[in-house]
Motif scaffolding. Sequence first.
Motif, PDB file in Angstrom:
ATOM      1  N   SER A 154       0.930  -1.472   0.255  1.00  0.00           N
ATOM      2  CA  SER A 154      -0.269   0.095  -0.317  1.00  0.00           C
ATOM      3  C   SER A 154       0.722   0.823  -0.155  1.00  0.00           C
ATOM      4  O   SER A 154       1.535   1.400   0.728  1.00  0.00           O
ATOM      5  CB  SER A 154      -0.831   0.017   1.285  1.00  0.00           C
ATOM      6  OG  SER A 154      -0.012   0.017   2.394  1.00  0.00           O
ATOM      7  N   VAL A 155       0.057   2.119  -0.409  1.00  0.00           N
ATOM      8  CA  VAL A 155       0.920   3.854  -0.885  1.00  0.00           C
ATOM      9  C   VAL A 155      -0.119   4.400  -0.867  1.00  0.00           C
ATOM     10  O   VAL A 155      -1.319   4.391  -0.825  1.00  0.00           O
ATOM     11  CB  VAL A 155       2.009   3.951  -2.094  1.00  0.00           C
ATOM     12  CG1 VAL A 155       2.748   2.704  -2.262  1.00  0.00           C
ATOM     13  CG2 VAL A 155       1.148   3.302  -2.850  1.00  0.00           C
ATOM     14  N   PRO A 156       0.352   5.760  -0.532  1.00  0.00           N
ATOM     15  CA  PRO A 156      -0.368   6.886  -0.252  1.00  0.00           C
ATOM     16  C   PRO A 156      -1.105   7.124  -1.693  1.00  0.00           C
ATOM     17  O   PRO A 156      -0.335   6.873  -2.870  1.00  0.00           O
ATOM     18  CB  PRO A 156       0.665   7.832   0.237  1.00  0.00           C
ATOM     19  CG  PRO A 156       1.955   7.595   0.932  1.00  0.00           C
ATOM     20  CD  PRO A 156       2.138   6.529   0.106  1.00  0.00           C
ATOM     21  N   ALA A 157      -2.350   7.751  -1.534  1.00  0.00           N
ATOM     22  CA  ALA A 157      -3.033   8.579  -2.423  1.00  0.00           C
ATOM     23  C   ALA A 157      -2.347   8.490  -3.461  1.00  0.00           C
ATOM     24  O   ALA A 157      -2.177   9.144  -4.837  1.00  0.00           O
ATOM     25  CB  ALA A 157      -5.046   8.573  -2.194  1.00  0.00           C
ATOM     26  N   GLU A 186      -7.620   3.678  -0.677  1.00  0.00           N
ATOM     27  CA  GLU A 186      -9.075   2.730  -2.001  1.00  0.00           C
ATOM     28  C   GLU A 186      -8.624   0.683  -1.191  1.00  0.00           C
ATOM     29  O   GLU A 186      -9.858   0.251  -0.754  1.00  0.00           O
ATOM     30  CB  GLU A 186      -7.928   2.567  -2.808  1.00  0.00           C
ATOM     31  CG  GLU A 186      -8.398   1.245  -3.818  1.00  0.00           C
ATOM     32  CD  GLU A 186      -8.109   1.030  -5.171  1.00  0.00           C
ATOM     33  OE1 GLU A 186      -7.806   0.193  -6.092  1.00  0.00           O
ATOM     34  OE2 GLU A 186      -7.618   2.046  -5.466  1.00  0.00           O
ATOM     35  N   ALA A 187      -7.628   0.667  -0.199  1.00  0.00           N
ATOM     36  CA  ALA A 187      -7.282  -0.672   0.733  1.00  0.00           C
ATOM     37  C   ALA A 187      -8.084  -0.584   1.882  1.00  0.00           C
ATOM     38  O   ALA A 187      -8.510  -1.630   2.261  1.00  0.00           O
ATOM     39  CB  ALA A 187      -5.243  -1.114   1.204  1.00  0.00           C
ATOM     40  N   ALA A 188      -8.633   1.146   2.217  1.00  0.00           N
ATOM     41  CA  ALA A 188      -9.074   0.485   3.964  1.00  0.00           C
ATOM     42  C   ALA A 188     -10.771   0.782   3.494  1.00  0.00           C
ATOM     43  O   ALA A 188     -11.597   0.368   4.399  1.00  0.00           O
ATOM     44  CB  ALA A 188      -8.140   2.201   4.067  1.00  0.00           C
ATOM     45  N   ASP A 210      -7.600   8.547   5.223  1.00  0.00           N
ATOM     46  CA  ASP A 210      -6.658   7.336   6.281  1.00  0.00           C
ATOM     47  C   ASP A 210      -5.904   8.380   6.552  1.00  0.00           C
ATOM     48  O   ASP A 210      -4.963   8.852   5.942  1.00  0.00           O
ATOM     49  CB  ASP A 210      -6.315   6.648   4.778  1.00  0.00           C
ATOM     50  CG  ASP A 210      -4.732   5.771   5.176  1.00  0.00           C
ATOM     51  OD1 ASP A 210      -4.594   5.685   7.063  1.00  0.00           O
ATOM     52  OD2 ASP A 210      -4.031   5.845   4.987  1.00  0.00           O
ATOM     53  N   ALA A 211      -6.357   8.409   7.783  1.00  0.00           N
ATOM     54  CA  ALA A 211      -5.180   9.872   8.694  1.00  0.00           C
ATOM     55  C   ALA A 211      -4.065   8.656   9.367  1.00  0.00           C
ATOM     56  O   ALA A 211      -4.508   8.551  10.342  1.00  0.00           O
ATOM     57  CB  ALA A 211      -5.903  10.165   9.500  1.00  0.00           C
ATOM     58  N   ALA A 396      -4.375  -3.039   5.541  1.00  0.00           N
ATOM     59  CA  ALA A 396      -3.341  -4.560   5.593  1.00  0.00           C
ATOM     60  C   ALA A 396      -4.773  -5.327   4.969  1.00  0.00           C
ATOM     61  O   ALA A 396      -4.229  -5.660   4.245  1.00  0.00           O
ATOM     62  CB  ALA A 396      -2.625  -4.681   6.474  1.00  0.00           C
ATOM     63  N   LYS A 397      -5.523  -5.128   5.457  1.00  0.00           N
ATOM     64  CA  LYS A 397      -6.566  -6.088   5.465  1.00  0.00           C
ATOM     65  C   LYS A 397      -7.900  -5.361   3.715  1.00  0.00           C
ATOM     66  O   LYS A 397      -7.529  -6.999   3.003  1.00  0.00           O
ATOM     67  CB  LYS A 397      -7.409  -6.591   6.466  1.00  0.00           C
ATOM     68  CG  LYS A 397      -7.161  -7.087   8.059  1.00  0.00           C
ATOM     69  CD  LYS A 397      -7.880  -7.437   8.267  1.00  0.00           C
ATOM     70  CE  LYS A 397      -7.687  -8.553  10.275  1.00  0.00           C
ATOM     71  NZ  LYS A 397      -8.382  -8.189  11.278  1.00  0.00           N
ATOM     72  N   GLY A 398      -6.961  -4.618   3.986  1.00  0.00           N
ATOM     73  CA  GLY A 398      -8.159  -4.002   2.064  1.00  0.00           C
ATOM     74  C   GLY A 398      -7.359  -5.013   1.191  1.00  0.00           C
ATOM     75  O   GLY A 398      -7.818  -4.470  -0.086  1.00  0.00           O
ATOM     76  N   ALA A 399      -5.298  -4.522   1.548  1.00  0.00           N
ATOM     77  CA  ALA A 399      -5.049  -4.660   0.461  1.00  0.00           C
ATOM     78  C   ALA A 399      -4.838  -5.782   0.372  1.00  0.00           C
ATOM     79  O   ALA A 399      -5.245  -6.391  -1.219  1.00  0.00           O
ATOM     80  CB  ALA A 399      -3.545  -3.886   0.632  1.00  0.00           C
ATOM     81  N   VAL A 400      -4.717  -6.991   1.114  1.00  0.00           N
ATOM     82  CA  VAL A 400      -5.518  -8.785   0.687  1.00  0.00           C
ATOM     83  C   VAL A 400      -6.874  -9.061   0.145  1.00  0.00           C
ATOM     84  O   VAL A 400      -6.623  -9.183  -1.101  1.00  0.00           O
ATOM     85  CB  VAL A 400      -5.336  -9.490   1.922  1.00  0.00           C
ATOM     86  CG1 VAL A 400      -6.081 -11.024   1.717  1.00  0.00           C
ATOM     87  CG2 VAL A 400      -3.974  -9.334   2.813  1.00  0.00           C
TER      88      VAL A 400
END
Length: 468
Positions: A154-157, A186-188, A210-211, A396-400
Amino acid sequence: MKDLHLGCKESDEKLIIALDFGTTFSGIAFCFLNQRDPRITSILDWPGAEGESVPKIPTRVCYDTESNDFDWGASANQMGNTIAGVKLLLDPQQERPLYLPQGNLRQEISQLPKPPVHVAADFIGAIYQHALSEISKQVPAEYLAMCQKHFVLSVPAVWSDTAKNATMEAAEQAGLYPVTLIKEPEAAALYTIHSLDFTMKVGDTFVVCDAGGGTVDLISYEVAALTPNLQLRELVPGTDGMAGSLGLNQRFAEAVKDLVGEEQFQRLKKTKGFWLAEKTFDSEVKKAFRGRLKDEFYITFPMASIDDRPDLGLESNTWRMTGKELNQIFAPLITDILRLIDAQLKSIQLKKPGQPITGIFLVGGFGGSQYLRECVARTYLDIHVLQPNDAWSAIAKGAVLSQLEREATVISTSSTKHYGVEAWQVMDPVIDINQPSRISRNGFTRVQKALMNLITPVFATLADVNHR
């Protein structure tokens, strides 16, 4: 174990490993893709975490000056040669807001024992290897070894191309290959909406804020479909700022310097007393603050020998910090976050006039702040402001989850930038008559060739990255 080998090919078994590489904290989640009911799991046991089960550990590396060995995460002492916030050093050209201390990043980089990319690679490699050891406790080692491993990072938007490239390079050095990048909000968003207990409707619109520790990223989404799987559509380009919680720590250090004076501060910041005071502020005080100006918080600098200043609340190496003083530390970051949210809401209104906003989701470490939630809710009374229970591990969970197409997908995004060339051609009085805004056919052909010469290497590079 023999049955496992005989019953499937190596290429049939897939393990998704997602890394949320953050400025202040990082975490890993994983999922075995071929299971009948794929379950996304966070790594919760980390070295130095004092027995706590936490989804993230500090993004810190501490090198031994006499060898190449290093401690990492919670095991890395914050004093001495410890490196924190290396993520922000991957592109020192990125702008910093005026309310944060303006340090000399190039000088900071020159003092590192190795380039920032290599420091990041050391950290990423360490938490990845630890994650593998934790995963191996759940499945046989032989099965884990034969699984195809797909990595999501994951990377910042709104992350510069320089920073993205450096992040990819660090991941590859650490043994993560091939890697897919995903935007943090996006993942979040995928994980938050997918796990909501209440019913979402097609057409519902929401803003994800996402802060985190270093950056605050915002993206707005619309629910495009709920069946056969969740589908989200990005409405307007994402925005970001450097109003993360690391800024609170930096402003706290500046407040201490103003309290004790420059000369005493230079001595104080080298002591364990200052490190313990910073730890108290980071783990207790800023989390407990609710905005009440009359509240008092006590921060101690053990064995620091600071001159007493009773008029400023400083006695016996203890600072009686008032809610008013704490509010001054929070104020510019909260204001910046509200500005970013407001910009997203106005962009949605321009694109879809009259479209009601269903909610604002606060995720990330700073996104879990109750004071931040109160400030946002107080500003937007007619919009639900929600904080998922596991907001800290949502990225992390959203990335999966993004790799489980049967579960949730983002079907369209909005570009934040584009590449092109500006071309000027002399107008042909015959060919271009009555067409003052068009380039002549010959000129257009020349522009086409110039564009192709420019973008062909770019597409070749992108194709190579996607292939990897």
